[in-house]
Design a protein around this motif. Sequence first.
Motif, PDB file in Angstrom:
ATOM      1  N   TRP A  93       0.833  -1.198   0.000  1.00 25.49           N
ATOM      2  CA  TRP A  93       0.000   0.000   0.000  1.00 25.49           C
ATOM      3  C   TRP A  93       0.872   1.254   0.000  1.00 25.49           C
ATOM      4  O   TRP A  93       0.628   2.180  -0.768  1.00 25.49           O
ATOM      5  N   LEU A 147       2.268   1.803  -3.397  1.00 28.02           N
ATOM      6  CA  LEU A 147       1.231   2.259  -4.322  1.00 28.02           C
ATOM      7  C   LEU A 147       0.972   3.754  -4.133  1.00 28.02           C
ATOM      8  O   LEU A 147       0.847   4.501  -5.106  1.00 28.02           O
ATOM      9  N   ASP A 188       3.862   5.715  -5.595  1.00 24.88           N
ATOM     10  CA  ASP A 188       3.788   5.734  -7.060  1.00 24.88           C
ATOM     11  C   ASP A 188       2.701   6.690  -7.533  1.00 24.88           C
ATOM     12  O   ASP A 188       2.849   7.328  -8.572  1.00 24.88           O
ATOM     13  N   VAL A 224      -4.724   5.381  -9.380  1.00 20.68           N
ATOM     14  CA  VAL A 224      -4.305   4.009  -9.657  1.00 20.68           C
ATOM     15  C   VAL A 224      -4.613   3.648 -11.108  1.00 20.68           C
ATOM     16  O   VAL A 224      -5.113   2.564 -11.393  1.00 20.68           O
ATOM     17  N   VAL A 277      -0.131   1.844 -11.938  1.00 22.41           N
ATOM     18  CA  VAL A 277      -0.169   0.465 -11.431  1.00 22.41           C
ATOM     19  C   VAL A 277       0.984  -0.350 -12.019  1.00 22.41           C
ATOM     20  O   VAL A 277       1.621  -1.126 -11.297  1.00 22.41           O
ATOM     21  N   TRP A 320       4.175   0.538 -10.307  1.00 21.70           N
ATOM     22  CA  TRP A 320       4.114  -0.039  -8.965  1.00 21.70           C
ATOM     23  C   TRP A 320       4.376  -1.551  -9.010  1.00 21.70           C
ATOM     24  O   TRP A 320       5.107  -2.075  -8.159  1.00 21.70           O
TER      25      TRP A 320
END
Length: 183
Positions: free
Chosen positions: A34, A37, A40, A156, A161, A164
Amino acid sequence: MTVQRCPWAGNDPMMRDYHDREWGVPEHDSRALWEKLILDGFQAGLSWSIILRKRDAFREVFKGFDPEIVARFDEADIERLVTDARIIRSRAKIVATIGNARAWLAMCEAGEDFAAFIWGMAGDAPIVGDGVHLPTKTPLSEEISRALKKRGFKFVGPVIVYAWMEACGIVDDHVAGCFRRKN
């Protein structure tokens, strides 16, 4: 003897260290996934070296990236963060981080482990790229992006993504000849 690395690591000692020790190492801890993420997401539109240099400050202001704490942030916390020059002061990204903490917790409350969810979508093993073609997104990053958005996550998109996924070792995209490449 010269060590061959992925070209993006360049000559910056911090970027090289990140490449050599962290990038592409399979991460299976839900909270750590998390955090990466979120970072990123903050990197969107910026260089990773900026985020890396600010990472300790991000960890401090977001309380160790503890989703239970971050989910309780309120408008006063948002105002505090948008004035903190040590981090990226994007209101949209800060608000998304708080919402993403809430989405992460909702997954937990529903019995859905974040790491198991993500790794399950990836087939429970790192995906090894060909070492030559380095995409910015893939059908899998698009699928994961959609699944995260469905659960309430923001920042996201499939490109974020995919970056990541590379950072977390879900995808091994070390270039051919890089000493970190597995095969």
